[in-house]
Each structure stands twice: as structure tokens, then as C-alpha cells.
Design a protein around this motif. Structure first.
Motif: not given
Length: 350
Positions: A8, A10, A49, A52, A54-55, A57, A98, A303, A306-307, A310
Motif C-alpha cells: 500500500r 498512503g 480514498l 482514487h 488509495i488504501r 490513510y 483501507i 494525496d 501519491l497520485i 504512481r
């Protein structure tokens, strides 16, 4: 043998891509803020989450406002009163797969010589552990803390932390607590010393390791020792961030005029960059080949970092991307996702 679940990625607290979603009820005490209101925001965060992919947080440590304030007993029953809402929220997070955690503030100091500060720190940790317990979350949902202050004597400060663990921490806190190496005071070697005496689980922070490693330890063996501090069947996690490299603006007094002026000064390497340098991240993950852990990104863009990371992984290191469940055919979608979130200007100082 079952296939390994993807690792994951986060991020903590604030949703930069959805600034309308608050991380907690920020109203002042006069307006009777409540954990239930914070959880309504957190349900919106779960929607974001999930949308998008995302797992993992990190929730705000202020989720239950004033719940432990010594002079405001009207808030002290807030967590117990929200039991049903906490159970429902935890069940939804589990259904979405998550992973949740807390990272209490820098005011949580378990090794302080001041017993009043230690007692306040324990109350705050107990409240956050209670929330995770009432959410029904497993042992992967943790409370991340630093050792605390050195008070001019590192060995004595480490010893006080150990005594606090042994003599004062309630069981629910010990079951959730994990200890992180930091960038200024307590190195990886220091927290390993504490682990050997307490069994507390450890969080490896990549940037902190580079900033504070006076023992000159090699990264891979240290990382392996940190990961082994977690029980079998519970996936460890690590922290990753890149240092800021740009010049910083500071206010300094002009010696001639006596007035303040803005000057540019070099970066401080302990500062976190807005985004993660993908090449640093790829280097770290290749060094950690064969090891299993989730990664909390501590970039200031949250976030959005993170986005952004990837598709960078798919572009520059498909082997690393695959470990996070990212496949080449997703490149177009992830590029479009990033572009859509960055179409609007990000407010300065956000």
C-alpha cells in the motif's frame, strides 16, 4: 501458496485534492465540536480514498476534539458516546481494505522528566487507542510516536521511555504503539535499543535515517531489523519523504536600517518536499527488494504526491510499480487522474 497482497501507499490527514473535506471538527469548544462530526468528514474521506484507489490513510490526531482536555469534562465521554459511529466507520474502512492509523502530535512525550506531561501524553494515547479499538481495527492500525526529548542525556532519556512503557502505559496503548526513528535526536540504533528492552514495534523513516545515523549503520540490515519487530501476519509500514531542495524565504533584520527584509537561505535537509522524488523512492524500494511493508508518504502535497508518484513508478520503474499492484495498462488512467486533480490551482500555503 496465496499470492502476496500488493503493498500500500498512503498519506497523512489533509486531502489536498478535495480541500472541501475536512480532516476533523475544527470548531472551538464554545460550539460543542464532536467526534461524530469528525467521523462524518472521515466517511467523505473514505469515499475519496476509494475513488482514487488509495488504501492507507493517517487520521488527524484531533479527531475527537477536547476529549482529554483536563479543564473540559463535558467532552470526556465523547468517545464512548460515539461507539456506534466508530464501529460503523471501522467496518466501512475494513470493507474498503483501507489501513488506518494515528500519529499523535509532537506534544506527546513519554520520556519527559515532567510527570504531568507524561500523564497528559498517556491520556491522549489512550483516547486514540480506544478509538481504534472501538472501530474494530486489527493490529495493523497503530499509534506512531517518537522517543521524545534528549534533555541533555540520551541514555537516560531512552531509559525513561523504557520505564514508562513497563510501568505506566496501559495495555491498549502498548498493543497499538509503534516507535519511529527521528531526524534530530534518536537514531535508528536508539530505537532498536528500546525495542530490545520493550518489544515495541518500529517504524523505519527513510529521510530520518539519512539525517541521523551517527553509528554509520547500513540501511538494508537496519530496515530488516525494523521489519522483524512486527509480529508475523501483521504487515509493517515505513515512512518515506524527500528533502526540500529549494531556497527558503526568511525574515531577517537589516543591520543598517533595523527593518525586517526577506532573504533567501539554503534548504534544511530535515524539511519535507512537496512531492516525492521518484528516483529516490525507486532506489529505496530496490534496496528493499524481497521485503514486505506498506509505505506512508510524508510529502507536503499529501494525496497529490501519491497520485503523482504512481504514474512515475510505471514510467521509470515498472518492477517497483508492480509491487504496489500497478500495471502498465493503467498508465493512461493514472496520468489522466493526476492531470484532472492538478487542473485547478492549489492555494498558496495549503
Amino acid at each position: 501458496m496465496a499470492a502476496q497482497e500488493p503493498l500500500r501507499l498512503g498519506f497523512p490527514v489533509k486531502l489536498m485534492g478535495a480541500p472541501e473535506i475536512r480532516s476533523n471538527d475544527t470548531r472551538r469548544w464554545q460550539s460543542a465540536p464532536h467526534l461524530r462530526v469528525s467521523l462524518e468528514y472521515m466517511h467523505q474521506a473514505l469515499d475519496y480514498l476509494a475513488r482514487h484507489g488509495i488504501r492507507m490513510y493517517r487520521m488527524s490526531s484531533d479527531l475527537a476534539p477536547y476529549a482529554t482536555h483536563p479543564d473540559m469534562p463535558q467532552f470526556h465521554g465523547m468517545i464512548a458516546d460515539s461507539d456506534a459511529e466508530l464501529r460503523a466507520f471501522g467496518a466501512r474502512a475494513r470493507a474498503l481494505d483501507i489501513r488506518l492509523s494515528f500519529h499523535p502530535s509532537q506534544f506527546i512525550v513519554l520520556n519527559s522528566p515532567d510527570p504531568v506531561l507524561v500523564e497528559k501524553s498517556i491520556r491522549d494515547l489512550a483516547a486514540q487507542a480506544e478509538m481504534l479499538d472501538r472501530m474494530g481495527l486489527g493490529p495493523e492500525a497503530v499509534l506512531v510516536v517518537h522517543v521524545g526529548g534528549t534533555y541533555g542525556d540520551v541514555p537516560a532519556s531512552r531509559e525513561r521511555w523504557v520505564r514508562c512503557w513497563e510501568e505506566r502505559l496501559p495495555g491498549p496503548v502498548r498493543r497499538r504503539l509503534v516507535l519511529e526513528n527521528d531526524d534530530l535526536r534518536f537514531s535508528a540504533a536508539d530505537v532498536l535499543w528500546i525495542h530490545e528492552r520493550t518489544g515495541v514495534r518500529l517504524i523505519f523513516d527513510h529521510q530520518h535515517f539519512w539525517c541521523l545515523n551517527p553509528e554509520g549503520l547500513a540501511m538494508r540490515p537496519v530496515l530488516e531489523r525494523f521489519l522483524r519487530s512486527w509480529p508475523e501476519g501483521v504487515r509493517p509500514k515505513c515512512h518515506f519523504s524527500s528533502p526540500r531542495t529549494e531556497l527558503r524565504e526568511m525574515q531577517r533584520k537589516d543591520r543598517k536600517t533595523g527593518k525586517n527584509k526577506t532573504v533567501l537561505v539554503p534548504p534544511v535537509w530535515t524539511g519535507h518536499a512537496d512531492y516525492c522524488n521518484p528516483f529516490e523512492f525507486i532506489t529505496f524500494m530496490r534496496l528493499a527488494e524481497g521485503l514486505e511493508f506498506d509505505v506512508m508518504l510524508e510529502a507536503k502535497a499529501k494525496d497529490l504526491a501519491l497520485i503523482r508518484l504512481r504514474p512515475d513508478l510505471l514510467r521509470y520503474a515498472p518492477d517497483v510499480a508492480l509491487r504496489f499492484g500497478l500495471h502498465p495498462e493503467e498508465t493512461g488512467r493514472l496520468d489522466a487522474e493526476e492531470a484532472a486533480l492538478l487542473e485547478e490551482e492549489i492555494p498558496a500555503g495549503a
